[in-house]
Design a protein around this motif. Sequence first.
Motif, PDB file in Angstrom:
ATOM      1  N   UNK A 212      38.966 -39.097 -21.297  1.00 24.54           N
ATOM      2  CA  UNK A 212      40.362 -39.248 -21.699  1.00 24.54           C
ATOM      3  C   UNK A 212      40.969 -37.901 -22.060  1.00 24.54           C
ATOM      4  N   UNK A 213      40.234 -37.066 -22.793  1.00 27.28           N
ATOM      5  CA  UNK A 213      40.748 -35.742 -23.136  1.00 27.28           C
ATOM      6  C   UNK A 213      40.967 -34.902 -21.882  1.00 27.28           C
ATOM      7  N   UNK A 214      40.068 -34.995 -20.900  1.00 24.63           N
ATOM      8  CA  UNK A 214      40.244 -34.275 -19.640  1.00 24.63           C
ATOM      9  C   UNK A 214      41.527 -34.692 -18.961  1.00 24.63           C
ATOM     10  N   UNK A 215      41.755 -36.003 -18.890  1.00 23.62           N
ATOM     11  CA  UNK A 215      42.951 -36.521 -18.224  1.00 23.62           C
ATOM     12  C   UNK A 215      44.222 -36.051 -18.934  1.00 23.62           C
ATOM     13  N   UNK A 216      44.225 -36.080 -20.257  1.00 24.09           N
ATOM     14  CA  UNK A 216      45.406 -35.672 -21.000  1.00 24.09           C
ATOM     15  C   UNK A 216      45.674 -34.180 -20.827  1.00 24.09           C
TER      16      UNK A 216
ATOM     17  N   UNK B 130      44.791 -37.487 -28.080  1.00 22.05           N
ATOM     18  CA  UNK B 130      44.645 -38.942 -27.953  1.00 22.05           C
ATOM     19  C   UNK B 130      45.972 -39.645 -28.190  1.00 22.05           C
ATOM     20  N   UNK B 131      46.789 -39.116 -29.108  1.00 24.02           N
ATOM     21  CA  UNK B 131      48.118 -39.681 -29.331  1.00 24.02           C
ATOM     22  C   UNK B 131      48.993 -39.479 -28.104  1.00 24.02           C
ATOM     23  N   UNK B 132      48.854 -38.326 -27.441  1.00 22.13           N
ATOM     24  CA  UNK B 132      49.595 -38.064 -26.207  1.00 22.13           C
ATOM     25  C   UNK B 132      49.190 -39.059 -25.127  1.00 22.13           C
ATOM     26  N   UNK B 133      47.922 -39.403 -25.097  1.00 25.34           N
ATOM     27  CA  UNK B 133      47.440 -40.394 -24.127  1.00 25.34           C
ATOM     28  C   UNK B 133      48.160 -41.725 -24.311  1.00 25.34           C
ATOM     29  N   UNK B 134      48.263 -42.202 -25.543  1.00 29.95           N
ATOM     30  CA  UNK B 134      48.880 -43.506 -25.784  1.00 29.95           C
ATOM     31  C   UNK B 134      50.394 -43.458 -25.637  1.00 29.95           C
TER      32      UNK B 134
END
Length: 429
Positions: free
Chosen positions: A167-171, A127-131
């Motif tokens: 979101x986890x899938x996308x990351x 999730x941090x990688x996403x942001x």
Amino acid sequence: MDPQANGDDSRKRKTHKKSRKGCGNCKLRRVKCDESKPQCSKCLSYGVTCNYDTEGNGEDLHLPGEGAFTLLRPPIATAPTPRWELPKDSLSPEGYDFGADTILDETRELHDSDEPYVITKEDVELLAFFTDRTVYSIGTAQMVHLYRYHVSNMVKLPHTSYLFHIVLTLVLMHKRHVFAPNPWTTQPSEKESYHWYHGTALFSAVLRSPIPEEQRDPLWSAAALLGCLTIASISATRPEEAWPLKPPSQEDLDWLRMSDGKKEVWRIVDPLRENSVWREALDYNAHRDPEPYKHRVPELDLLYPWLTKIYDFDPNSSETSKDPYHTAASILTRLMELDCNHSTIMYFLSFIGHMQPAYKELLHQKDPKALLLLSWWYGKMCQYNVWWQSRRMVLEGQAICLYLERECGDEDIVRLLAYPKMMTGLIKA
């Protein structure tokens, strides 16, 4: 009653329901398959591709578009695809904490399961990688703050399990493209397929129920991210394995069906409503320049006379009911004057969103005139070399050009393939 005993009992019941002749997906998920062919009812309702060819020995779920990023080196030269790099001025403020660790050890819903998913330290890091990274490569430059702040906070809500999984899938997909030596040779991990399955299944379940206000913005956020995932998921390893050259299958033009689904989500949640966090970013008419990023390009001067000849195209006409090509041709002529980049990508995606049903049907039929327009759009999209769309644009763009050269006897159409062939890397500039 002993909880452990309940857990053992539950496992025994699942084993009992396992079907010997069921499809691979049901075997992998350990649920009873009704063995209907070509699609069992479980896979049909969950939105996954049914597969009777596997024995379920550890394979990933066969999701729509599954098998993406298994590219071998194509025999035909492709357009340059350097690794996407994070802009130097787009890093998170030093020391800023988005609070993802506050949901560590919390639980999220899983589809068709009594056992919840427990959020791990690895999930918090994703999730941090996403942001910090992924948000800069999706949507438009104007939407970065929406993804970094609003969507990141939506993910932390307990009632948005579908968005958490998506979101986890996308990351996970994005990280394969960032860190793999050759991103086009990597396959989705079991974890990536796992989150994709649960995210899309939970997303569909929410849409089938009355939508409370607090779900409307998260639902549109999920739909937007699923659009990226679907475009990114292409199973071709070379042009000959890409549509329209490959043998027909139910996965053909999956990304167009996703576009139809996004339209329905738009209708349900209305992201332009007064209190929507998406309102400002999506209301183009409220803040766009009269002619954004517009300039003349020689390709348009070459294209326009042929549009008139091949399609009998009149740019001043708004009559589309009798002309399935008009809307696509009209949008394309305007897009040719723009550079495709992070600031303008939504204008180019409008080509998909405004496709008429009759034009889509012609694409399914591999109509040469419909394919030609799509090949030019693919060519323009290749200007924006971003991880979630470049592979499809290159391979399907090449496949359309090769198909038309082999199957179309219209010299005018074949002549106009020079531009998409150059942009997708089939020929050198």
